[in-house]
Design a protein around this motif. Structure first.
Motif, PDB file in Angstrom:
ATOM      1  N   PRO A  62      31.811  33.522  51.398  1.00 33.48           N
ATOM      2  CA  PRO A  62      30.956  35.596  51.761  1.00 33.48           C
ATOM      3  C   PRO A  62      32.101  35.860  50.933  1.00 33.48           C
ATOM      4  CG  PRO A  62      31.695  33.553  53.597  1.00 33.48           C
ATOM      5  CD  PRO A  62      31.471  33.010  52.224  1.00 33.48           C
ATOM      6  N   MET A  63      31.780  36.986  50.675  1.00 32.50           N
ATOM      7  CA  MET A  63      32.279  38.264  49.934  1.00 32.50           C
ATOM      8  C   MET A  63      33.512  37.997  50.459  1.00 32.50           C
ATOM      9  SD  MET A  63      30.252  38.900  46.636  1.00 32.50           S
ATOM     10  CE  MET A  63      30.079  37.183  47.178  1.00 32.50           C
ATOM     11  N   GLU A  64      34.038  38.328  51.542  1.00 31.95           N
ATOM     12  CA  GLU A  64      35.578  38.874  51.931  1.00 31.95           C
ATOM     13  C   GLU A  64      36.576  37.532  51.527  1.00 31.95           C
ATOM     14  OE1 GLU A  64      32.295  38.873  53.956  1.00 31.95           O
ATOM     15  OE2 GLU A  64      33.102  40.971  54.657  1.00 31.95           O
TER      16      GLU A  64
ATOM     17  N   ASP B 212      38.932  46.043  51.427  1.00 31.53           N
ATOM     18  CA  ASP B 212      37.968  45.754  53.428  1.00 31.53           C
ATOM     19  C   ASP B 212      37.495  46.763  53.369  1.00 31.53           C
ATOM     20  OD1 ASP B 212      40.361  43.232  52.730  1.00 31.53           O
ATOM     21  OD2 ASP B 212      41.121  44.382  54.882  1.00 31.53           O
ATOM     22  N   ASP B 213      37.466  47.771  53.649  1.00 31.16           N
ATOM     23  CA  ASP B 213      35.823  48.421  53.875  1.00 31.16           C
ATOM     24  C   ASP B 213      35.175  48.788  52.675  1.00 31.16           C
ATOM     25  OD1 ASP B 213      37.069  49.875  56.227  1.00 31.16           O
ATOM     26  OD2 ASP B 213      37.939  51.388  55.310  1.00 31.16           O
ATOM     27  N   ALA B 214      35.750  48.893  51.336  1.00 33.82           N
ATOM     28  CA  ALA B 214      34.375  48.505  50.600  1.00 33.82           C
ATOM     29  C   ALA B 214      33.724  46.752  50.534  1.00 33.82           C
ATOM     30  CB  ALA B 214      35.559  48.325  49.108  1.00 33.82           C
TER      31      ALA B 214
ATOM     32  N   SER C 292      29.140  43.451  51.335  1.00 36.40           N
ATOM     33  CA  SER C 292      28.625  42.240  52.491  1.00 36.40           C
ATOM     34  C   SER C 292      27.305  42.885  52.998  1.00 36.40           C
ATOM     35  CB  SER C 292      29.697  42.122  53.255  1.00 36.40           C
ATOM     36  OG  SER C 292      30.700  41.410  52.544  1.00 36.40           O
ATOM     37  N   ALA C 293      27.423  43.507  53.775  1.00 35.45           N
ATOM     38  CA  ALA C 293      25.963  44.720  54.128  1.00 35.45           C
ATOM     39  C   ALA C 293      25.081  44.870  53.435  1.00 35.45           C
ATOM     40  CB  ALA C 293      26.584  46.159  55.240  1.00 35.45           C
ATOM     41  N   VAL C 294      25.695  45.434  52.453  1.00 34.14           N
ATOM     42  CA  VAL C 294      24.716  45.718  51.447  1.00 34.14           C
ATOM     43  C   VAL C 294      23.726  44.843  50.835  1.00 34.14           C
ATOM     44  CG1 VAL C 294      23.379  46.787  49.315  1.00 34.14           C
ATOM     45  CG2 VAL C 294      25.385  47.993  50.289  1.00 34.14           C
TER      46      VAL C 294
END
Length: 153
Positions: free
Chosen positions: A62-64, A134-136, A141-143
């Protein structure tokens, strides 16, 4: 120290037909920032050596997790932020330590692992507000999960 602003851009690489993630700090691609630093420092080779990360070529997780420095146990304590211009991160990576606190995400201790004599102490550190960072990452992740052909994050 003033906070930097992070942006994760997603783009298609026409030469490889894959998704590439390019990091921007204060509106400037990290590839340009590191090229400028290495050329100004007289490092060879330098200039146009780096590219974005290509998730399809390596399972970053996961990117996070990756951009919080949690997905790199097999790669050592540092996290690849950029890969080689050829598309493979293992070929010519830019690595950094990522430290996360409740307020800040800090990138420091940059290195090019294949050129241990290079001194990156004058590059960074970069500090990001944890909420903006974290917003970025959530947008990235959504994109990445969407079917959009080309999106700017």
């Amino acid at each position: 120290m003033a906070n930097n602003e992070i942006r994760f851009d997603r783009r298609q690489r026409d030469d490889r037909g894959v998704l590439e993630i390019v990091l921007h700090i204060d509106g400037t691609p990290l590839t340009e920032l590191i090229d400028r630093f290495e050329m100004d420092a007289g490092m060879q080779p330098a200039g146009d050596a780096y590219g974005g990360l290509i998730p399809e070529f390596f399972r970053f997780g996961p990117m996070e997790d990756h951009f919080h420095g949690r997905s790199t146990n097999a790669m050592g304590p540092k996290t690849p932020l950029l890969g080689c211009e050829c598309g493979e991160w293992g070929c010519w990576p830019l690595m950094a330590r990522i430290t996360v606190t409740p307020e800040l995400v800090t990138w420091d201790s940059f290195e090019q692992p294949y050129r241990k004599t290079r001194d990156y102490t004058g590059f960074g550190p970069f500090q990001f507000d944890c909420h903006q960072y974290d917003d970025a990452l959530r947008v990235l992740s959504a994109v990445i999960g969407s079917d959009a052909d080309d999106a700017r994050v």
